[in-house]
Write a protein that holds these residues in place. Structure first.
Motif, PDB file in Angstrom:
ATOM      1  N   LEU A 163       0.827  -1.202   0.000  1.00  0.00           N
ATOM      2  CA  LEU A 163       0.000   0.000   0.000  1.00  0.00           C
ATOM      3  C   LEU A 163       0.864   1.256   0.000  1.00  0.00           C
ATOM      4  O   LEU A 163       1.803   1.362   0.797  1.00  0.00           O
ATOM      5  N   THR A 166      -1.912   4.206   3.843  1.00  0.00           N
ATOM      6  CA  THR A 166      -2.511   3.180   4.697  1.00  0.00           C
ATOM      7  C   THR A 166      -3.832   3.662   5.306  1.00  0.00           C
ATOM      8  O   THR A 166      -4.860   3.635   4.650  1.00  0.00           O
ATOM      9  N   HIS A 167      -3.804   4.112   6.539  1.00  0.00           N
ATOM     10  CA  HIS A 167      -5.045   4.419   7.249  1.00  0.00           C
ATOM     11  C   HIS A 167      -5.381   5.899   7.130  1.00  0.00           C
ATOM     12  O   HIS A 167      -5.206   6.685   8.062  1.00  0.00           O
ATOM     13  N   TYR A 266      -4.217   2.957  -2.279  1.00  0.00           N
ATOM     14  CA  TYR A 266      -4.856   3.154  -0.981  1.00  0.00           C
ATOM     15  C   TYR A 266      -5.393   1.827  -0.456  1.00  0.00           C
ATOM     16  O   TYR A 266      -5.484   0.827  -1.183  1.00  0.00           O
ATOM     17  N   HIS A 267      -5.715   1.814   0.810  1.00  0.00           N
ATOM     18  CA  HIS A 267      -6.066   0.623   1.581  1.00  0.00           C
ATOM     19  C   HIS A 267      -7.116  -0.240   0.888  1.00  0.00           C
ATOM     20  O   HIS A 267      -6.899  -1.427   0.614  1.00  0.00           O
ATOM     21  N   ASP A 268      -8.271   0.336   0.593  1.00  0.00           N
ATOM     22  CA  ASP A 268      -9.374  -0.470   0.074  1.00  0.00           C
ATOM     23  C   ASP A 268      -9.339  -0.634  -1.437  1.00  0.00           C
ATOM     24  O   ASP A 268     -10.278  -1.181  -2.017  1.00  0.00           O
TER      25      ASP A 268
END
Length: 331
Positions: A163, A166-167, A266-268
């Motif tokens: 990634l 992350t968050h 990105y994460h998703d």
């Protein structure tokens, strides 16, 4: 000459979640390394009784030489809960306890006391509610190790997804995609795939941010203005890198045969695909640290805590990965 026995720290994670269940479950099998649980020993014993599991909990002695773990055996570096924990019921009062377990494991790894750390899942919201800003394990270990740019890598068999961000809230992602970040993350990913996984000249696929990788600027300009130029520089520097690629076609089986890892923006964008491919058996590895850190691929699963229904496969895989990476680091 006998090989050196490794010492791997295991944090219990959120005390109301399935972390204690999973650690109690994996202890049923012997291990060729010493298992040192960082957390509340009484919580672990109580959860094992609740699940009908028999454990042999021994006080951890840092000065004693590490030895392989027998079936049912765990060494415990005891850190007491702030308040009693009830399976499935979060309590922000234990947020500082969770952070203390992470601090102890990080300090031990940095000092060479532990060869690796494997973390059970935490509840980010509870830690934040306890009064400490916390965005995740990855960011915590990076800060503790004084690393500016960690890289989150999820592995499920031969599928590896890293990634770039992350968050972060989704609206913050475009601003975080900078040439500097992309350049740094790609170089870390390539170097660590070589050093930690033995993949020389790793083939890396980099996804675009926008649908169809921006459709030549019609659906967004991040690909034209940031991603593609940076990848061009990296290719000139010798990295085996492809992109930006449309995310909707990069994960087809035929496409994945051409790459050793995929870098998502990105994460998703990346993790739903990986978890669909290997949920319950995938492993989270933090790259770019001076220590070995692995984790499970799932959350705290509060509804399963204390029921015996939690699957320990991901923790088993994360420990196996921690062992392999630590052995490679020690060569």
């Amino acid at each position: 000459m006998n090989p050196r026995v490794l010492r791997i720290a295991i944090t219990l994670g959120e005390p109301a979640g399935i972390g204690p269940d999973l650690v109690a479950a994996i202890a049923g099998d012997p291990a060729p390394y010493q298992r040192v649980v960082i957390g509340d020993g009484e919580l672990l014993a109580a959860r094992a009784r609740q699940l009908g599991l028999t454990l042999s909990l021994k006080p951890y002695e840092p000065g004693a030489p590490p030895r392989a773990a027998a079936a049912g055996e765990l060494h415990v570096a005891h850190i007491p809960l702030r308040v009693p924990a009830v399976a499935g019921q979060l309590d922000p009062a234990n947020g500082s306890y969770v952070l203390q377990t992470l601090e102890r494991s990080a300090a031990g790894c940095l000092a060479g006391e532990f060869d690796a750390v494997c973390t059970a899942p935490v509840q980010k919201s509870t830690i934040v509610e306890s009064g400490t800003p916390f965005s995740g394990h990855t960011e915590f270990f990076a800060a503790r190790c004084k690393v500016e740019q960690p890289v989150m890598l999820l592995c499920a068999g031969t599928l590896r997804v890293a990634l770039l961000t992350t968050h972060l809230p989704l609206r913050a992602v475009p601003d975080a995609i900078t040439a500097q970040r992309l350049h740094t993350v790609c170089r870390i990913l390539s170097q660590e795939l070589d050093l930690k996984f033995g993949i020389v000249d790793a083939r890396i696929a980099v996804l675009g941010l926008n649908p169809h990788a921006g459709e030549a600027g019609q659906l967004g300009r991040e690909e034209l203005e940031v991603i593609a130029p940076t990848l061009g520089v990296l290719r000139k520097q010798g990295l085996n890198i492809t992109g930006p690629l449309p995310a909707d076609s990069a994960f087809t089986p035929a496409a994945l045969q051409n790459y050793d890892a995929v870098l998502a923006m990105y994460h998703d964008q990346g993790l739903p695909v990986l978890k669909h491919a290997g949920f319950g058996n995938a492993v989270n590895v933090t790259l770019g640290l001076p220590i070995v850190r692995t984790s499970v691929d799932h959350g705290t699963a509060l509804s399963l805590a204390g029921t015996g229904a939690a699957d320990s496969s991901s923790l088993q895989a994360a420990l196996a990965m921690a062992q392999a990476l630590a052995e490679r680091a020690g060569r």
